[in-house]
Design a protein around this motif. Structure first.
Motif, mmCIF file in Angstrom:
data_model
loop_
_atom_site.group_PDB
_atom_site.id
_atom_site.type_symbol
_atom_site.label_atom_id
_atom_site.label_comp_id
_atom_site.label_asym_id
_atom_site.label_seq_id
_atom_site.Cartn_x
_atom_site.Cartn_y
_atom_site.Cartn_z
ATOM 1 N N LEU A 59 17.974 36.386 -28.536
ATOM 2 C CA LEU A 59 16.919 36.113 -27.566
ATOM 3 C C LEU A 59 15.777 37.089 -27.847
ATOM 4 N N GLY A 60 14.960 36.737 -28.809
ATOM 5 C CA GLY A 60 13.789 37.559 -29.106
ATOM 6 C C GLY A 60 14.078 38.860 -29.820
ATOM 7 N N ALA A 61 15.318 39.021 -30.333
ATOM 8 C CA ALA A 61 15.616 40.256 -31.064
ATOM 9 C C ALA A 61 15.321 40.040 -32.543
ATOM 10 N N PHE A 98 20.938 31.066 -34.014
ATOM 11 C CA PHE A 98 19.930 30.500 -33.114
ATOM 12 C C PHE A 98 18.960 31.590 -32.726
ATOM 13 N N GLN A 99 17.703 31.232 -32.644
ATOM 14 C CA GLN A 99 16.719 32.224 -32.240
ATOM 15 C C GLN A 99 15.794 31.629 -31.190
ATOM 16 N N PHE A 100 15.705 32.334 -30.063
ATOM 17 C CA PHE A 100 14.738 31.952 -29.035
ATOM 18 C C PHE A 100 13.709 33.066 -28.988
ATOM 19 N N GLU A 101 12.460 32.744 -29.281
ATOM 20 C CA GLU A 101 11.472 33.822 -29.326
ATOM 21 C C GLU A 101 10.072 33.273 -29.151
ATOM 22 N N ALA A 102 9.152 34.174 -28.860
ATOM 23 C CA ALA A 102 7.772 33.769 -28.619
ATOM 24 C C ALA A 102 6.947 33.823 -29.893
ATOM 25 N N ILE A 103 7.028 34.951 -30.589
ATOM 26 C CA ILE A 103 6.282 35.069 -31.834
ATOM 27 C C ILE A 103 7.150 34.570 -32.975
ATOM 28 N N MET A 104 6.534 34.286 -34.084
ATOM 29 C CA MET A 104 7.332 33.947 -35.267
ATOM 30 C C MET A 104 7.731 35.254 -35.921
ATOM 31 N N GLU A 110 18.342 27.547 -36.305
ATOM 32 C CA GLU A 110 17.672 26.814 -35.229
ATOM 33 C C GLU A 110 16.788 27.815 -34.499
ATOM 34 N N ARG A 111 15.519 27.490 -34.427
ATOM 35 C CA ARG A 111 14.602 28.394 -33.756
ATOM 36 C C ARG A 111 13.874 27.632 -32.660
ATOM 37 N N PHE A 112 13.771 28.279 -31.505
ATOM 38 C CA PHE A 112 13.108 27.632 -30.384
ATOM 39 C C PHE A 112 12.042 28.563 -29.836
ATOM 40 N N LEU A 148 28.113 36.114 -30.949
ATOM 41 C CA LEU A 148 27.352 37.300 -30.573
ATOM 42 C C LEU A 148 25.991 36.863 -30.028
ATOM 43 N N VAL A 149 25.635 37.428 -28.893
ATOM 44 C CA VAL A 149 24.297 37.197 -28.361
ATOM 45 C C VAL A 149 23.577 38.543 -28.336
ATOM 46 N N VAL A 150 22.397 38.587 -28.930
ATOM 47 C CA VAL A 150 21.603 39.816 -28.849
ATOM 48 C C VAL A 150 20.263 39.469 -28.224
#
Lengths: 442, 1084
Positions: free
Chosen positions: B244-246, B279-285, B294-296, B335-337
Motif C-alpha cells: 500500500l504505497g510502499a 500488488f501495488q496500490f499507490e498514488a505516484i508511479m 497488478e498496480r492500482f 505479506l502486506v506492507v
C-alpha cells in the motif's frame, strides 16, 4: 699512357720547374697508400686482450674473480685444462660439452646450464684475452653516460669508423680536386708555353670557381637542388627526433633520452658492479603493473652504513639523507622528509595500459628486453623507442608456446589453437590476441 | 540663442588663441619625437638594427620558440619517501566499511588506489545487504571529494562565516560557551553502539530525528505486540506481496535488502516455475509500482480504507478484491506492507499481517528489529515546539531539520532563541547556516564507527583515507568536549570489550571484524547490552561516572504508547479526501537529499520519469488538462494523448501550495499517476551554501509535510493547491519516447507465468526471416562468417525478471569508467555520457492491431502515447551489446572500433577521429560522443543550467578528480566512447589467473554493473567455459536478443520478463508480434 707519364717524370722534372703538379700527385698517392697501411697497422696493433675482452667477453665475464653470467676470468689459466681446451671451449663450447669433457660439463652445470656463446676468435686472440684477464683483477673505467654495453660498444666503433672513412674520403676528394685543378692549369700553361703564349695569370681558387659556376649554370643548379633536397631530408628526420626520447642510431640500435636526475644515482655501480638484483629496489614489478621507483627508505637499507660513494663521495648520498630525513651525525631520523622528484625516463602515453607483472611474471621477459642493459648505465637511458610499432613487433615475433604449455590458464586456448592451426608449432603473442586494441587501450 | 559669451578651455587659449588652435590640431598634446628617428635618414641607416636584421631576429625567435615547444615536457616521478607496507603502487587495496547516512544502510567494500577511495562495492558477507549497493550508496564515494565541504571549524558572525580555525581554538571557545548549559543533541538514527555510548557520556538530551520517518510502523507494532520496533521483512518468503504505497524496492526501509529478497521470489527457472505475485496500490508511479504485477492508482487518503477492507476481507473495488483473494489464497505466505507513516493505517496493516500469519512464518520478523530507522516524530515535534527554545545549547549531528522539518513546526524561529547552536554538518547546510558553529564531521570514509543495523548483526566502518579537509569525526569532537582524551578509535575498541565480552581474544576478534566488516552473531545470541557502568573503562579515571540511571547503549528508545485497533479505525475514518493530494516521495537518486550536491546522482535519470537535474510535479494527464496546463498533451476532451516527442520542450511551471509552503515547479505529465494527486520528490531545492552542484536545482518539498493524527510526519495525502504561472522551464529528460510502438517482440519479450509453465519454459520467440531457402529463424541466418574465439568469449545476460530498474548499475558504471558528468544543458541535447542506461517503456492502449481504425499518422501518434491511466511498465538496461557482427565496426573509417578475439567490441579512443558513423550505425544507440572537452568545459547557459558557469563534472574539480579510476582513460573531446564491458577488470582478472597458473574461475571477473546489481539481474561470464553460469543461461528457454532480426549477434542477451498476472484480453494481447497482428487483422 700511365707508364709514359711516370717515365717522363724525371725528364720533366729535370727539364723545368713546372713538373710540380705531377710531383704532388705522386706525393699524395704515396701518402695515401702509406696512411692506409699505417691505419691497418694501428688497428692490428690494438687487437690486444683488453679490447677483445671488452668487445666479446665483458657482457658475461668479469676480469676479476667475481662471477657473472659466466665465471670471473682472473686466474683462469691456472684453472682450465692445459692444451687446446681453451680454443675449443671459446670457439665452440657446446661441442666440447657434447663430447663429454668433464671440466666443460662441470662449468656448464655450475653456470645454470647456459652454454657459452661461440666466439669467432683466432688462437692468438684467445691467448691475448686470457693472458690479459688472467692477471686481474682489473677494473674497467667506464665513460660516464656513454653506451658501453656489448651492442652499444659494437655500434659505437661502427659509427666511429664511418666518420673516419668519411673524413678521409673528404680529404682525398679535396686533395684530388686541387691536384686536378693544378694539373689542368699546368697542362694549359704547358700548351700555351708550347704555343709561345704567355702564362695564364694565376687566379685565386674562388674566382675560378665562380667563373666556372657562371659558365655551368645548369650543373650548378642541379647540384644545388640535390644538396637542398639532401638538407631538407636530413632536417626532416632530425626534426622528427625532437621530443622523441629515443632515436635510431643505426637500424635496430636505439639511443636516447637520459635526463639528469636529482641524485646522480648510478645503475652501473648498483646493478652492475654491486650486482644488486633489479627487484631488490623495483620490488613491485611482480605484484603490480608498475615496477615502481623505490621509495627512499629502500636506499637506507644499505646507505645507513655506506655513507660515501665510490665516485661522488658523500655529496649524492647526502641527498638521500635529506630526502628521508636522516641525520648521519646522530644516526637518527629527524622526521623532515622531502620526496625525491625523479625524472621519468621510460614514459608511456596515458592512453596505454602496460603491466609489468604481465610481462615479467607471465611473459617471463627480462628487464633488459625493454630497458636495455642498465648495468652499464650511469644515468638511465631510454634505449628502446617504446613506440606502438616496437611493442607490436615484439608481440608479433615472441614465441610463447612454452609459456602456454607451462601455464594451465592457457590450456584451453592452446588446445583450440593447435586444433585450428594444425601445422603451426609456434604461437606468438599475436596468436592469442596480443595485437588487439583493447588489450592495451581502455 | 544669441548667447555671445565665449568660453575658454583654459588659460592657454585665452592667452594666445592662435598658437592654441595650432597646437589643438595636433593629435597629441605633447610633442612626440617621431621625426627624430623616422625623419632622419642617416639616423635610420646608422641604426644598429636594420629592417633585415629585424626580420632575421623575428625569424630566429619564431624558429627557436617552435623548436623549443617541440620538446615533450619532462615528467617527474615522485615515489613515497617511506612506502606504506600495504600499498603497492598500481594495485588496489580493499577495505570493508559501512555506509549509513541515517536513511540508507549498506555494507560496502571500499576500493582504494594509492590511498584514494575510488569505488564502492557491496560486501557479500553482509546478511542485510548481501553484496548489493544502491545508487545513493555508490555515489557516496564522490561526496567524499566534494569541494563544497567545510575546511575546518568555523564560527558565524552575522551572515558571515569565519575562516576555518584550528580545532584547539574551536574546542576552547565552544568549551567556554557550553559551560554549565543544558545541552540537547539532535541526531539522525544512530545505529552505532559506541557512538551511543559517546553521546551518553556527553550527558546531553538526545533527540533522534529522521528526515524520513518510519515511526508510524514502530507505533503500530507497539499497539499490536507491545514492542515499539520496526521489524525486518522477508519478501523472498512471500508468495503474495501487497504494497500500500510502499516503495520497498527503491526507498522504503531497507531497499537494497528488499530488492534482493524480492528478486529471489521473482526469478524463475526450469526448476522453479513459480514466482511471487505483487500488488501495488499507490498514488505516484513508483519504481516498485512499475515492477508490480497488478498496480492500482489510488489516492493516498484511500489507503486506510483499502487496508480496512483487506482486514475485513470484503471490498466493492475490483482491484482490492483481487488482492484480497490472492492474500486469502496464500495464508502464511503473504505479506502486506504499507508506505504510510500513519500509525493508524500501519496498525491495521499489522493486524492484516497477523491474520495472514506473516509474523508466525517470520516473513515479518519482529524478533530481529531493524535499528536503522529509530527517529521518533512525536518526541522531535514536542522537542522543537516546547523544549528547544529553553535549551542552553543544541547540537545537530547527521540531521538537517531546517531543511527537512515541516514548516508547521517553526523550527528556524524556535532555534533562533537558543543561545549556543552547533552543527556537525560537513558544510554550511540549511541548519548549520542558522547555527553559531560548524564543527565539520569527517566523511564516513574518513571515520571509524560500528553499526548495529539488526539485532545480532554488526558491521564496522573504517577510514579508507585520512581526512581530506581539517575535519574531525563527530564522536571525537564529543569525546573531547566530554573531557575524555581517548580517541574514538580506542573508545570503540573499549566499548567492544564490553559489548562482545564473551570473546576470548579481543585483538584478533577486532582485526577479523574490521577485515570482514561484518560481525554476524548467531540468532538469539545478541550480546548483552552492556551495563552503563561497565563502560566506565572508557572514561578517564579522574572522573568516575555515577552511571546508574543511564539508558542502555543499544536500546532504540521510542517513546509513546501503541495505538489500538479501534483507535486506528476511527482515525482512518477521520481521514478526509482532498481534491488534490500531494505525495512527497524520495526519488531513487536523491533519497532524503543528504547527497544533493553529488553530480552523479543529479545526472542519474530518475527510473520512472527519466528526468535529470530537476524535481517536477508529477500529474495525471487529465488533471493537467483540468488545470489548463499545456504540458505535453494533444487532443480534445477525454481523447487526449501524451506527446512524448515534445519532452524536449519547455514545461509549464505551477505554484504548489501545501501546508503553507509554496513550491514553484514544472509540471510533468506522468502516466499512471492517480487522478487527483500530485507527486514531488524531496531532496531538491537546496540553499545556495549547500554546494555549487545542487544550487538552484528544483524546489524543497519537505516543508510541505504534514502531521498525521498519530503525531507522526505525513508524507502523502497532503492537501495541496496548484496555481498556474506564466513561467516555463527547460527540462533535461533522457528518454523522450515512452512506448515500444508495438515492437515488444523485438525489444522486450514478456510472458505470463501461466504461459511460461505451459510452454515448459521455452518462451522466447525468434523472428522469422524470409530467405531464398524459405523462412528461417533469425539466429540461423548469418550474413558473415563466424569469428574465431580461441580463448574466452565474454557475454552478459540480463534477467528482466530480476531487474527492477533501480539504476545502481548506472552510478557504479560512472564510478568505474570515469564517465563524464555533462550538466543539464548537455543532457537536454541528448549528450549524456552514461555507458549504461535503463530504458523504461510504458504500454500503450493503441497497438498495430488497431491499424484499421486509424490512419497511419493517427495510429502512430496514438501508439506513441502511453496508457495514461495505468500503464504497464518495463525496464531494460541497455549498454553496448558487443555485437559479434557489429554494425559500428564496418563503418569506422579508421578502424578505431573493432572486434577482439574474446568477443568484445573494442574502442581505441586515441585512434578515433570522431566521424560518429559508428553511432549512426548502432542499432542500440549506445555509443556516446564527447562533444566537448568535458574536463574543462564551462558553458554558461542562463536558465537552463541551474548554476550557470559551474561545471558539475567532478573531473573538472581538483578534489573531484581524485575519484578517477587510474586504470581507465579519461576521454577527451571528439572521440566516441561506450561500454567496454569493463575491459580493465577483464584484463586484471585474467592476469590473476595467469599468475596463479590456473584456468579462470567463473565469476572471478565481474563488471561494475554486474557486481553492484542488488538483485543479481546482470550475469557476466565466459560462454566458452561450458560450466559457467552464463553458458547455462545461454541455453535457457527465456533467452532472447534485442532486435535479433538485425543480425548483429549481440554478446549481451536478455531473459524474457515473466509476469504473474492473468492473461489480458482484447488488444493488449495482440500488441507487438507480426504474426499475431496478422491474425488479428484477419479476424476483423
Amino acid at each position: 699512357m700511365r707508364e709514359n707519364q711516370t717515365e717522363a717524370q724525371p725528364e720533366t722534372d729535370m727539364r723545368n720547374g713546372t713538373s710540380l703538379p705531377q710531383r704532388r700527385v705522386f706525393v699524395i698517392l704515396f701518402f695515401l697508400a702509406a696512411f692506409t697501411l699505417f691505419g691497418t697497422n694501428v688497428a692490428s696493433a690494438q687487437a690486444n686482450g683488453e679490447a677483445i675482452f671488452d668487445q666479446k667477453c665483458a657482457s658475461c665475464h668479469m676480469a676479476s674473480d667475481e662471477k657473472s653470467t659466466g665465471p670471473g676470468l682472473m686466474g683462469v689459466l691456472s684453472r682450465i685444462p692445459k692444451g687446446d681446451w681453451k680454443y675449443k671451449w671459446v670457439t665452440n663450447s657446446s661441442a666440447l660439452i657434447a663430447s663429454g669433457d668433464a671440466y666443460a660439463n662441470k662449468i656448464f652445470k655450475d653456470y645454470n646450464s647456459v652454454a657459452m656463446t661461440a666466439q669467432s676468435l683466432s688462437n692468438e686472440e684467445i691467448d691475448a684475452v686470457l693472458a690479459w684477464a688472467d692477471t686481474g683483477p682489473r677494473k674497467k673505467a667506464t665513460v660516464a653516460g656513454g653506451p658501453t654495453g656489448p651492442v652499444a660498444a659494437a655500434e659505437d666503433t661502427g659509427s666511429g669508423d664511418a666518420i673516419y672513412i668519411a673524413v678521409i674520403l673528404l680529404i682525398v676528394l679535396i686533395l684530388l680536386i686541387s691536384v686536378l685543378r693544378f694539373t689542368r692549369i699546368n697542362l694549359r700553361n704547358a700548351v700555351r708555353e708550347r704555343d709561345g703564349l704567355d702564362e695564364e695569370p694565376a687566379q685565386p681558387f674562388f674566382v675560378a670557381a665562380r667563373r666556372w659556376m657562371d659558365e655551368n649554370k645548369t650543373k650548378v643548379g642541379l647540384i644545388g637542388i640535390f644538396l637542398v633536397c639532401l638538407f631538407v631530408r636530413w632536417s626532416w628526420y632530425e626534426l622528427k627526433d625532437i621530443g622523441v626520447y629515443a632515436h635510431e642510431v643505426k637500424p635496430g640500435v636505439w639511443k636516447g633520452y637520459h635526463p639528469d636526475q636529482p641524485i646522480k644515482f648510478s645503475h652501473r655501480i648498483h646493478a652492475g658492479d654491486n650486482k644488486i638484483s633489479c627487484q631488490y629496489c623495483h620490488n613491485t614489478v611482480e605484484k603490480s603493473k608498475t615496477a615502481s621507483i623505490p621509495s627512499a627508505n629502500v636506499c637506507m637499507n644499505c646507505h645507513k652504513a655506506i655513507k660515501s660513494g665510490a665516485e661522488t663521495g658523500k655529496e649524492e648520498i647526502a641527498k638521500i639523507y635529506a630526502a628521508v630525513g636522516w641525520d648521519p651525525e646522530k644516526m637518527q631520523y629527524t622526521g623532515k622528509e622531502q620526496p625525491i622528484q625523479w625524472v621519468k625516463v621510460h614514459n608511456l602515453a596515458d592512453f596505454v595500459f602496460f603491466s609489468h607483472q604481465q610481462h615479467v611474471v607471465v611473459g617471463k621477459q627480462e628487464c633488459a628486453s625493454c630497458h636495455g642493459d642498465v648495468t652499464k648505465m650511469d644515468a638511465v637511458e631510454q634505449q628502446r623507442p617504446l613506440t606502438m610499432g616496437w611493442c607490436v613487433e615484439c608481440h608479433r615475433t615472441t614465441d610463447i608456446t612454452k609459456n602456454m604449455e607451462s601455464n594451465k590458464y592457457y590450456e584451453r586456448m592452446h588446445e583450440n589453437l593447435k586444433h585450428k592451426y594444425k601445422d603451426q608449432t609456434k604461437f606468438t603473442v599475436e596468436s592469442i590476441g596480443g595485437l588487439e586494441c583493447g588489450r592495451c587501450h581502455y | 540663442m544669441g548667447n555671445e559669451k565665449k568660453y575658454w578651455r583654459g588659460i592657454g587659449q585665452f592667452a594666445d588663441e592662435q598658437a592654441y588652435a595650432q597646437a589643438h590640431q595636433n593629435e597629441f598634446a605633447e610633442h612626440v619625437p617621431v621625426d627624430q628617428f623616422l625623419g632622419d635618414n642617416s639616423a635610420m641607416q646608422d641604426a644598429g638594427t636594420s629592417r633585415r636584421d629585424f626580420l632575421k631576429f623575428l625569424g630566429f625567435s619564431a624558429a627557436a620558440v617552435t623548436l623549443a615547444a617541440c620538446e615533450t615536457p619532462v615528467m617527474n616521478a615522485i615515489p613515497y619517501v617511506v612506502r606504506p607496507d600495504e600499498i603497492i603502487p598500481g594495485e588496489a587495496n580493499w577495505y570493508a566499511s559501512t555506509f549509513f547516512d541515517g536513511n540508507d544502510y549498506c555494507s560496502v567494500l571500499v576500493k582504494t588506489r594509492e590511498g584514494r577511495p575510488i569505488k564502492l562495492e557491496g560486501n557479500a558477507m553482509s546478511k542485510v545487504t548481501g553484496g548489493g549497493v544502491n545508487a545513493r550508496a555508490h555515489a557516496s564515494v564522490l561526496s567524499l571529494y566534494d569541494s563544497g565541504r567545510a575546511c575546518g571549524p568555523m564560527k558565524r558572525t552575522g551572515d558571515k562565516w569565519s575562516d576555518p580555525m584550528s580545532w584547539t581554538d574551536a574546542d576552547n571557545a565552544i568549551g567556554k560557551a557550553l559551560g554549565g548549559k543544558t545541552v540537547a543533541i539532535v541526531t539522525s538514527t544512530i545505529t552505532s553502539p559506541s557512538t551511543l555510548a559517546v553521546i551518553r557520556e556527553f550527558k546531553a538530551k538526545h533527540i533522534v530525528y529522521d528526515a524520513i520517518s518510519y515511526s508510524g510502523i514502530a507505533k503500530a507494532h507497539a499497539g499490536t505486540f507491545g514492542a515499539s520496533v520496526i521489524p525486518t521483512y522477508h519478501f523472498d518468503k512471500a508468495d503474495v506481496i501487497v504494497s500500500l504505497g510502499a516503495d520497498f524496492l527503491a526507498n522504503w526501509l531497507s531497499p537494497i535488502e528488499h530488492s534482493r529478497q524480492y528478486a529471489m521470489g521473482r526469478k524463475v527457472s526450469k526448476d522453479k516455475m513459480k514466482m511471487s505475485r505483487h500488488f501495488q496500490f499507490e498514488a505516484i508511479m513508483s519504481l516498485t509500482g512499475a515492477n508490480a504485477d497488478e498496480r492500482f492508482p489510488v489516492k493516498p487518503s484511500k489507503l486506510g480504507k483499502i487496508a480496512l477492507e483487506m482486514l475485513s476481507g470484503t471490498s466493492s473495488d475490483a482491484g482490492v478484491k483481487k488482492a484480497i483473494d490472492a492474500l486469502k489464497g496464500a495464508q502464511g505466505k503473504a505479506l502486506v506492507v504499507c508506505g504510510s507513516n500513519d500509525p493508524a493505517i500501519q496498525r491495521v496493516v499489522c493486524e492484516i499481517n497477523k491474520n495472514l500469519g506473516a509474523y508466525e512464518s517470520k516473513i515479518i520478523d519482529i524478533d530481529i528489529p531493524d535499528n536503522t530507522h529509530q527517529g521518533d516524530d512525536e518526541t522531535f515535534a514536542k522537542f522543537v515546539k516546547e523544549e528547544m527554545s529553553g535549551m542552553g545549547a543544541v547540537i545537530f549531528y547527521g540531521c538537517n531539520p531546517a531543511y527537512t522539518a515541516p514548516k508547521s513546526l517553526g523550527f528556524a524561529e524556535k532555534l533562533s532563541k537558543v543561545p549556543v547552536k552547533i552543527s556537525f554538518a560537513d558544510r554550511a547546510d540549511e541548519t548549520a547556516s542558522l547555527c553559531d558553529w560548524i564543527c565539520p564531521d569527517s566523511h564516513y570514509l574518513e571515520s571509524w564507527n560500528d553499526h548495529n543495523p539488526r539485532k545480532g548483526e554488526y558491521s564496522t566502518q573504517q577510514p579508507a583515507i585520512r581526512p581530506i579537509f581539517n575535519t574531525r569525526q563527530a564522536q571525537d569532537t564529543l569525546l573531547k568536549w566530554s573531557g575524555n582524551n581517548n580517541s574514538y578509535y580506542i573508545y570503540m575498541q573499549n566499548t567492544w570489550k564490553v559489548l562482545f565480552n564473551n570473546v576470548a581474544d579481543h585483538s584478533s576478534f577486532w582485526n577479523q571484524s574490521v577485515h570482514d566488516g561484518i560481525i554476524s552473531l548467531p540468532t538469539g545470541s545478541a550480546p548483552e547490552i552492556p551495563a552503563a557502568d561497565s563502560l566506565a573503562v572508557n572514561k578517564p579515571a579522574a572522573k568516575p561516572e555515577p552511571a546508574k540511571d543511564e539508558a542502555p547503549v543499544e536500546a532504540p528508545v521510542t517513546t509513546g504508547n501503541g495505538i489500538t485497533l479501534d483507535e486506528a479505525k476511527s482515525a482512518i475514518a477521520g481521514i478526509k479526501e482532498a481534491t488534490l493530494e500531494l505525495v512527497v516521495f524520495q526519488s531513487t537518486a536523491m533519497g532524503n537529499g543528504s547527497q544533493s550536491n553529488n553530480p552523479w546522482l543529479q545526472e542519474m535519470p530518475d527510473p520512472i520519469t527519466k528526468i535529470t537535474w530537476d524535481n517536477v510535479v508529477t500529474m495525471h494527464p487529465m488533471d493537467v488538462k483540468a488545470n489548463k496546463l499545456f504540458g505535453l498533451l494533444e487532443g480534445e476532451g477525454e481523447d487526449i494523448t501524451v506527446r512524448f516527442d515534445q519532452m524536449e520542450d519547455q514545461l509549464d511551471i505551477v505554484t504548489v501550495s501545501a501546508n503553507g509552503h509554496d513550491m514553484k515547479l514544472p509540471v510533468w505529465v506522468q502516466p499512471g499517476q492517480a487522478r487527483g494527486t500530485i507527486g514531488i520528490a524531496m531532496g531538491y531545492g537546496r540553499s545556495d551554501s549547500f554546494g555549487n552542484t545542487s544550487k538552484g536545482v528544483g524546489a524543497n518539498a519537505f516543508p510541505a509535510l504534514g502531521m498525521t493524527s498519530g503525531k507522526t510526519m505525513s508524507y502523502e495525502g497532503i492537501e495541496a493547491k496548484i496555481t498556474p504561472t506564466e513561467e516555463k522551464h527547460w527540462i533535461a529528460c533522457t528518454q523522450t519516447h515512452g512506448t515500444m510502438m508495438g515492437r515488444n517482440e523485438h525489444i522486450i519479450q514478456e510472458v505470463t507465468i501461466a504461459e511460461y509453465v505451459s510452454k515448459k519454459g521455452q518462451v522466447s520467440e525468434s523472428e522469422m526471416l524470409h530467405t531464398y531457402a524459405g523462412e528461417k529463424r533469425a539466429e540461423e541466418v548469418n550474413l558473415w562468417e563466424d569469428h574465431d574465439r580461441p580463448g574466452h568469449q565474454w557475454a552478459m545476460a540480463i534477467d528482466l525478471n530480476a531487474c527492477t530498474g533501480c539504476g545502481a548499475c548506472v552510478v557504479s558504471c560512472n564510478a568505474e569508467n570515469n564517465v563524464h558528468v555533462v550538466g543539464k544543458d548537455e543532457v537536454r541535447r541528448s549528450r549524456e555520457m552514461h555507458w549504461i542506461r535503463i530504458d523504461r517503456y510504458y504500454s500503450s492502449d493503441t497497438t498495430p492491431a488497431d491499424s484499421d481504425k486509424y490512419g497511419t499518422k493517427e495510429l502512430y501518434r496514438l501508439m506513441e502515447s502511453p496508457t495514461f491511466d495505468n500503464p504497464k511498465v518495463m525496464f531494460q538496461p541497455m549498454m553496448c551489446q558487443h555485437c559479434n557482427h557489429a554494425p559500428c565496426e564496418t563503418v569506422c573509417p579508421v578502424l578505431a572500433t573493432n572486434h577482439s578475439s574474446e568477443g568484445l567490441n573494442q574502442m581505441a579512443y586515441n585512434r578515433c577521429v570522431g566521424t560518429r558513423y559508428c553511432a549512426n550505425n548502432c542499432p542500440y544507440k549506445v555509443r556516446r560522443f564527447n562533444w566537448f572537452n568535458y574536463v574543462g568545459y564551462h558553458r554558461p547557459m542562463e536558465g537552463i543550467n541551474q548554476n550557470p558557469g559551474h561545471n558539475p563534472n567532478p573531473i573538472a574539480d581538483d578534489y573531484g578528480r581524485m575519484v578517477l579510476n587510474p586504470d581507465v582513460v579519461v576521454r577527451s573531446r571528439g572521440v566516441m566512447e561506450k561500454c567496454s564491458m569493463c575491459q580493465q577488470r577483464i584484463q586484471a582478472g585474467k592476469l590473476e589467473a595467469k599468475k596463479a597458473g590456473k584456468a579462470l574461475d567463473d565469476g572471478a571477473i565481474q563488471t561494475a554493473c554486474s557486481q553492484s546489481c542488488p538483485t543479481n539481474a546482470i550475469v557476466f561470464g565466459d560462454i566458452n567455459d561450458e560450466t559457467s553460469l552464463i553458458a547455462q543461461m545461454l541455453h535457457d528457454g527465456r533467452k532472447f536478443e534485442v532486435m535479433e532480426q538485425v543480425g548483429a549477434r549481440p554478446s549481451v542477451f536478455y531473459m524474457t520478463k515473466v509476469w504473474n498476472r492473468e492473461e489480458e484480453a482484447g488488444p493488449e494481447k495482440a500488441k507487438g508480434g507480426h504474426g499475431e497482428e496478422k491474425k488479428e487483422a484477419a479476424h476483423h
